[in-house]
Design a protein around this motif. Structure first.
Motif, mmCIF file in Angstrom:
data_model
loop_
_atom_site.group_PDB
_atom_site.id
_atom_site.type_symbol
_atom_site.label_atom_id
_atom_site.label_comp_id
_atom_site.label_asym_id
_atom_site.label_seq_id
_atom_site.Cartn_x
_atom_site.Cartn_y
_atom_site.Cartn_z
ATOM 1 N N MET B 1 1.008 -1.484 0.035
ATOM 2 C CA MET B 1 -0.011 -0.008 0.224
ATOM 3 C C MET B 1 0.977 1.339 -0.168
ATOM 4 S SD MET B 1 -3.380 0.778 0.157
ATOM 5 C CE MET B 1 -4.325 1.926 0.553
ATOM 6 N N LEU B 4 2.527 1.748 -3.322
ATOM 7 C CA LEU B 4 1.660 2.199 -4.286
ATOM 8 C C LEU B 4 1.438 3.725 -4.263
ATOM 9 C CD1 LEU B 4 -0.523 1.565 -6.387
ATOM 10 C CD2 LEU B 4 -2.139 1.123 -4.381
ATOM 11 N N MET B 7 4.300 5.506 -5.566
ATOM 12 C CA MET B 7 4.500 5.622 -6.977
ATOM 13 C C MET B 7 3.225 6.769 -7.380
ATOM 14 S SD MET B 7 4.150 1.476 -7.822
ATOM 15 C CE MET B 7 3.823 1.859 -9.422
ATOM 16 N N LEU B 8 2.234 6.584 -6.841
ATOM 17 C CA LEU B 8 1.099 7.527 -7.094
ATOM 18 C C LEU B 8 1.632 9.176 -6.910
ATOM 19 C CD1 LEU B 8 -1.667 7.636 -8.294
ATOM 20 C CD2 LEU B 8 -2.298 8.012 -5.769
ATOM 21 N N LEU B 11 4.266 10.074 -9.593
ATOM 22 C CA LEU B 11 3.366 10.405 -10.762
ATOM 23 C C LEU B 11 2.727 11.632 -10.600
ATOM 24 C CD1 LEU B 11 1.872 6.910 -11.708
ATOM 25 C CD2 LEU B 11 3.141 8.284 -13.087
ATOM 26 N N GLU B 247 -12.196 29.917 -1.150
ATOM 27 C CA GLU B 247 -12.761 28.406 -1.252
ATOM 28 C C GLU B 247 -14.228 28.414 -1.307
ATOM 29 O OE1 GLU B 247 -10.865 25.411 -0.479
ATOM 30 O OE2 GLU B 247 -9.468 27.124 -0.894
ATOM 31 N N LEU B 251 -16.088 26.155 -4.472
ATOM 32 C CA LEU B 251 -17.107 25.181 -4.139
ATOM 33 C C LEU B 251 -18.372 25.358 -5.103
ATOM 34 C CD1 LEU B 251 -17.828 22.894 -1.942
ATOM 35 C CD2 LEU B 251 -18.867 24.904 -0.374
#
Lengths: 258, 258
Positions: B1, B4, B7-8, B11, B247, B251
């Motif tokens: 996990m 992962l 890696m994400l 990227l 913000e 929204l």
């Protein structure tokens, strides 16, 4: 890249499937009075998390507030729906509701004491991060959480949804330590312009960190799924205002729980 | 996990590093008048995206609005900062600014025509998804985007930041087709309570989908980094209100660009 996202999606979905919202009725006391609240939290989470106290509408703690507690638990908070009226005191008619709400609205010291009992009960939840607590309330509960702030409660913020904002002691605004967000239907006949103006003056004079949002086309009870859809009656559900106000609350929490 | 996520993250960071905000001055016309706007978009994105028209404060199109355009481009929008006054018309003093703003505020037809010329220039941007357009404006620009709405513009929504909300023709509220969000400093001396009440009545009577947010402790110009910090002058930067209003705008965009 696509494979990576698919893997991530699967992992996330597995996580969501594991999430289980635990709910439980909780008895607690204010003096000799027994109160019956309701707690909800995600018991798949292990770390301490922010807590949100929920204060009910004029009919007392009902399935409506319990559903809101579950929605807050799904957001990762420990939610505690307080009982202001007392165990078993659940008005069935508007007359009974008016009598109960009136009893507390005309005795703000009692109202503050009752909501603080609820806050104490929330503080006993083992999942709670005690430095990150907010209170939200609907209608009568909106009034109540503003009174909680006026009592000088040491919490991060309060959110009032279509609450009455009047105060018999505007000077108590100076006790407020937390941030205040008031969410109002712009056509709410139960919160007249003079009350809004007095509330703004109270906040302004006390130097409170406050915000007010008005939803066009919304009347009283705009978040209450059971309020019907007839604006003419002065209280009605309004899906847009409901969803927007929930998002505004989440944004507020994002700031105060940072 | 963990691997992962790492890696994400790599990227994503690579993606962020690749993201390049393209900016460019754009000449366009309103009749015989040459106007000089400014476009910003992320040219690492390939798909059509929502567009946001930005209307300037009373000193005309400055680095302030260009910075906002870049911020909107970073959010994935194609942002076009319009020029209402005309190429080279960039008031240096408050007197000049007052004269320019006054010229357009006293001729709302001209103001509407000029902002629509900016909207047309935004519509020519090849990256634009023409079904998803909003307009935002600051101060004089806030007034202008509300006028754009009152002109019946076929866009998704407008956001006014500390704009004047008065209207010489309140009946024009009935032309409004888009959603309206007004963001106001609760202590803004340039937008008095009577103007707010008239604006609310205009929106209400016309059945507009509108929202109003008031930021406690904020005066006029609360989003303007160059406005100083002296509330006593009636116009000052307020970091909290600036960030909150940004913000709230995001929204709102999330809803109207869905």
């Amino acid at each position: 890249m696509k494979t990576l996202f698919t893997m991530l999606l699967v992992l996330l979905c597995t996580g969501i499937a594991r999430a289980a919202i635990h709910t439980e009725t909780v008895e607690y006391k204010h003096g000799d009075t027994t109160l019956e609240g309701f707690v909800a939290y995600d018991d798949s989470l292990k770390s301490a998390r922010p807590g949100v106290l929920i204060v009910h509408q004029w009919k007392g703690l009902t399935d409506y507030e319990k559903k809101r507690a579950e929605m807050l638990a799904q957001l990762g908070y420990v939610a505690f729906a307080a009982d202001i009226y007392g165990k078993g005191v659940r008005p069935k008619t508007t007359e009974e509701a008016g009598a109960q709400a009136g009893k507390f609205k005309s005795n703000r010291d009692l109202l503050r004491a009752r909501v603080r009992a609820g806050l104490d009960a929330l503080r006993k939840q083992p999942q709670l991060d005690p430095k990150r607590i907010a209170a939200i309330g609907y209608c009568f509960g909106g009034t109540t959480v503003i009174e909680l702030a006026r009592s000088g409660a040491d919490i991060a913020g309060v959110v009032s949804f279509h609450g009455g904002l009047d105060s018999p002691k505007p000077e108590d605004g100076r006790n407020i330590k937390c941030k205040v967000l008031a969410l109002q239907g712009a056509d709410d006949p139960f919160v007249p312009a003079k009350d809004l103006a007095a509330f703004e003056d109270e906040m302004r004079n006390a130097g409170v960190d406050w915000q007010l949002i008005k939803y066009g086309g919304a009347v009283h009870s705009f978040t209450d799924w059971d309020a019907g859809s007839l604006n003419l009656k002065g209280a009605a559900y309004n899906e847009k205002a409901d969803k927007r106000s929930w998002e505004h609350m989440k944004l507020f929490f994002g700031e105060i729980f940072r």
